[in-house]
Write a protein that holds these residues in place. Sequence first.
Motif, PDB file in Angstrom:
ATOM      1  N   GLU A  13      -1.103  -0.740  -8.406  1.00 42.66           N
ATOM      2  CA  GLU A  13      -0.099  -1.596  -7.795  1.00 42.66           C
ATOM      3  C   GLU A  13       0.497  -0.941  -6.545  1.00 42.66           C
ATOM      4  OE1 GLU A  13       2.784  -2.679 -10.677  1.00 42.66           O
ATOM      5  OE2 GLU A  13       1.360  -3.702 -11.985  1.00 42.66           O
ATOM      6  N   LEU A  14       0.689   0.365  -6.603  1.00 40.88           N
ATOM      7  CA  LEU A  14       1.154   1.070  -5.407  1.00 40.88           C
ATOM      8  C   LEU A  14       0.116   0.987  -4.299  1.00 40.88           C
ATOM      9  CD1 LEU A  14       2.818   4.215  -7.006  1.00 40.88           C
ATOM     10  CD2 LEU A  14       3.965   2.554  -5.525  1.00 40.88           C
ATOM     11  N   GLN A  15      -1.137   1.118  -4.667  1.00 44.87           N
ATOM     12  CA  GLN A  15      -2.198   1.000  -3.671  1.00 44.87           C
ATOM     13  C   GLN A  15      -2.222  -0.405  -3.061  1.00 44.87           C
ATOM     14  OE1 GLN A  15      -5.744   2.068  -5.776  1.00 44.87           O
ATOM     15  NE2 GLN A  15      -5.241   4.246  -5.879  1.00 44.87           N
ATOM     16  N   GLN A  16      -1.998  -1.416  -3.888  1.00 45.85           N
ATOM     17  CA  GLN A  16      -1.956  -2.785  -3.377  1.00 45.85           C
ATOM     18  C   GLN A  16      -0.832  -2.964  -2.365  1.00 45.85           C
ATOM     19  OE1 GLN A  16      -1.707  -5.070  -7.101  1.00 45.85           O
ATOM     20  NE2 GLN A  16      -3.658  -6.017  -6.555  1.00 45.85           N
ATOM     21  N   GLN A  17       0.332  -2.466  -2.730  1.00 44.44           N
ATOM     22  CA  GLN A  17       1.462  -2.594  -1.809  1.00 44.44           C
ATOM     23  C   GLN A  17       1.186  -1.893  -0.492  1.00 44.44           C
ATOM     24  OE1 GLN A  17       5.311  -1.548  -3.226  1.00 44.44           O
ATOM     25  NE2 GLN A  17       5.405  -3.223  -4.726  1.00 44.44           N
ATOM     26  N   LYS A  18       0.609  -0.689  -0.569  1.00 38.65           N
ATOM     27  CA  LYS A  18       0.340   0.058   0.664  1.00 38.65           C
ATOM     28  C   LYS A  18      -0.729  -0.642   1.492  1.00 38.65           C
ATOM     29  CE  LYS A  18       1.178   3.252   3.424  1.00 38.65           C
ATOM     30  NZ  LYS A  18       2.519   3.249   4.085  1.00 38.65           N
ATOM     31  N   ALA A  19      -1.782  -1.152   0.823  1.00 37.11           N
ATOM     32  CA  ALA A  19      -2.839  -1.834   1.557  1.00 37.11           C
ATOM     33  C   ALA A  19      -2.308  -3.094   2.240  1.00 37.11           C
ATOM     34  CB  ALA A  19      -3.988  -2.182   0.608  1.00 37.11           C
ATOM     35  N   ALA A  20      -1.440  -3.834   1.537  1.00 38.55           N
ATOM     36  CA  ALA A  20      -0.880  -5.048   2.130  1.00 38.55           C
ATOM     37  C   ALA A  20      -0.010  -4.718   3.330  1.00 38.55           C
ATOM     38  CB  ALA A  20      -0.079  -5.807   1.080  1.00 38.55           C
ATOM     39  N   LYS A  21       0.801  -3.669   3.226  1.00 40.05           N
ATOM     40  CA  LYS A  21       1.671  -3.280   4.344  1.00 40.05           C
ATOM     41  C   LYS A  21       0.856  -2.853   5.547  1.00 40.05           C
ATOM     42  CE  LYS A  21       5.251   0.067   5.602  1.00 40.05           C
ATOM     43  NZ  LYS A  21       6.080   1.196   5.130  1.00 40.05           N
ATOM     44  N   LEU A  22      -0.182  -2.044   5.322  1.00 35.72           N
ATOM     45  CA  LEU A  22      -1.008  -1.582   6.438  1.00 35.72           C
ATOM     46  C   LEU A  22      -1.771  -2.739   7.066  1.00 35.72           C
ATOM     47  CD1 LEU A  22      -2.408   1.763   4.963  1.00 35.72           C
ATOM     48  CD2 LEU A  22      -0.572   1.479   6.642  1.00 35.72           C
ATOM     49  N   ALA A  23      -2.209  -3.702   6.232  1.00 34.94           N
ATOM     50  CA  ALA A  23      -2.933  -4.853   6.779  1.00 34.94           C
ATOM     51  C   ALA A  23      -2.014  -5.699   7.666  1.00 34.94           C
ATOM     52  CB  ALA A  23      -3.502  -5.691   5.642  1.00 34.94           C
ATOM     53  N   ARG A  24      -0.756  -5.852   7.242  1.00 38.32           N
ATOM     54  CA  ARG A  24       0.182  -6.624   8.051  1.00 38.32           C
ATOM     55  C   ARG A  24       0.484  -5.933   9.376  1.00 38.32           C
ATOM     56  NH1 ARG A  24       2.622  -7.568   2.945  1.00 38.32           N
ATOM     57  NH2 ARG A  24       4.071  -5.828   3.279  1.00 38.32           N
TER      58      ARG A  24
END
Length: 526
Positions: free
Chosen positions: A92-103
């Motif tokens: 879940e932490l990885q998901q949050q980080k990936a979403a932030k970097l993608a944005r």
Amino acid sequence: MISATRGWLRRNRTPIAVGVGVVGAGYVVSQYVLGKISDARERMSGDRIARENLRRRFEQNQEDCTFTVLALLPTVTDNILAEMETERITFELQQQKAAKLARNGEPHPSELGSGPPSVTDDDRSMVSLQSESGVHASQMGIPSVTSAGDGPQDGGQQAQKARKTKLQLWNDLKISAITRAFTLIYTLTLLTLLTRIQLNLLGRRSYLSSVVSLATGGVEQSTISLENHDDDNPDQAYGNDFETNRQYLTFSWWLLHQGWRKIMLKVEEAVKEIFGPLSPRDDISMQKLSELTLEVRKKVEGATEEDRQASKWLEYLLPPQEQEELVLKESGMTTDASSASATTSPALRRLLDETSDLIDSPPFAHVLTLLLDAGFSTLIDQKVAQQAYKAPAVPEVPDLDAPRITELHDPKPVKLPIVLAIFTRQAHSIGNGVPNEYLQAVEQVRDLEAFAAVVYSSNWESEISPIKDEGSFPGKDSPRGPESVITESPPQEEVVAGQDSVVDVGTASTFESAWGKAVDTPEKPT
């Protein structure tokens, strides 16, 4: 010539008679002495053979304990891993980080390497956790994230909400990773001790049953050859009441399915209190980690020797009496309430009572502390020290009196996520490692074998009579305290030779006493 001979015999008849009497008496005495010497040699040979057979059976019993723990450990490990999904929190932490970097149009954390100067501390923590633990969605069977195309943020309020969620996830990860590893160590240690108690109690019953049956089988049986025929005769396996023994062994179900949860809650409470203030941005030294781990153990086990002796572990290992029927039913021993009478059978009741006494005894608490020392030393002083702090390896056979590794070296502090990643990976090694280094470390504690030997050789006097009476065991109305259980000596002197221990191993051999009485039984007049 004949008359001269007769005259000589008449004159010397008294000395000749005395001489013949002396020679005859000497011959009789010599034959008696030689017979006694031969009997003594036979008895000594029988004693030696019996001791060797007893030692062999005891050693085989300890090997059975090891294999039994290895067979049961995956069950409780699966339960603990399913309850504390540390890898899912990491993902879940990885998901949050990936979403932030993608944005933000930035590369994925896996492409950041060691982290450029613009990467924040949280980014480096995430990169460290990914690289150290090796947790990926493809390995966990978790679907990939699809939130990269989310709409624009709603300003500072939404950012603050996301920030709180991220901090909460990091806190959950910290508590989950540490609690899971510590809970597995406690569970492994308690399962090891419970298995030793169960199999050695049943092994003692099997041994004494064979001794009594051989000794009362006939006068022609002058010596006892205690060969282990358990594999050839299933009815002799661990005593002469196979069904009762099966029911008794199934009581490990309580620890595997219920007791571990109580342990986890107690450990989790201590971890939250001790490790709670730490932040993922913090650096933690090896010395600090050892001190915090010790504080958690004090909360769980007790801060002083008196507290540890007073700690009650029975509720984690055996069910209360009103739930014994549930254990037998859940383990498949009974199918309906009408079969619950097995829980009150005298033989099973006696085994459960003696097991309870052993668990509540001071030697149990002492040996448990030593086993936990070995388990936590393997985790902190070896695995975490070598993998996170790059400390040199310690000897394969640790010296419990030697200085701790943190006193010999002063490694550079590392980020907390690196340590959490080691805890996450080691949890799987504790429960499913092949070979299981943690179980090996625990079984290298010599007091464990001494404790098993005490269990194996205790209460022989009270065990012989029920066996000879075909299983008429005393019920719970005649309870035995812990002092009456841990009072005898082990069958192996080398088990505790040269070792200081609070385990009361005594000086006389219980085996020699019980075996001697069994051997003397056929010689007594009927």
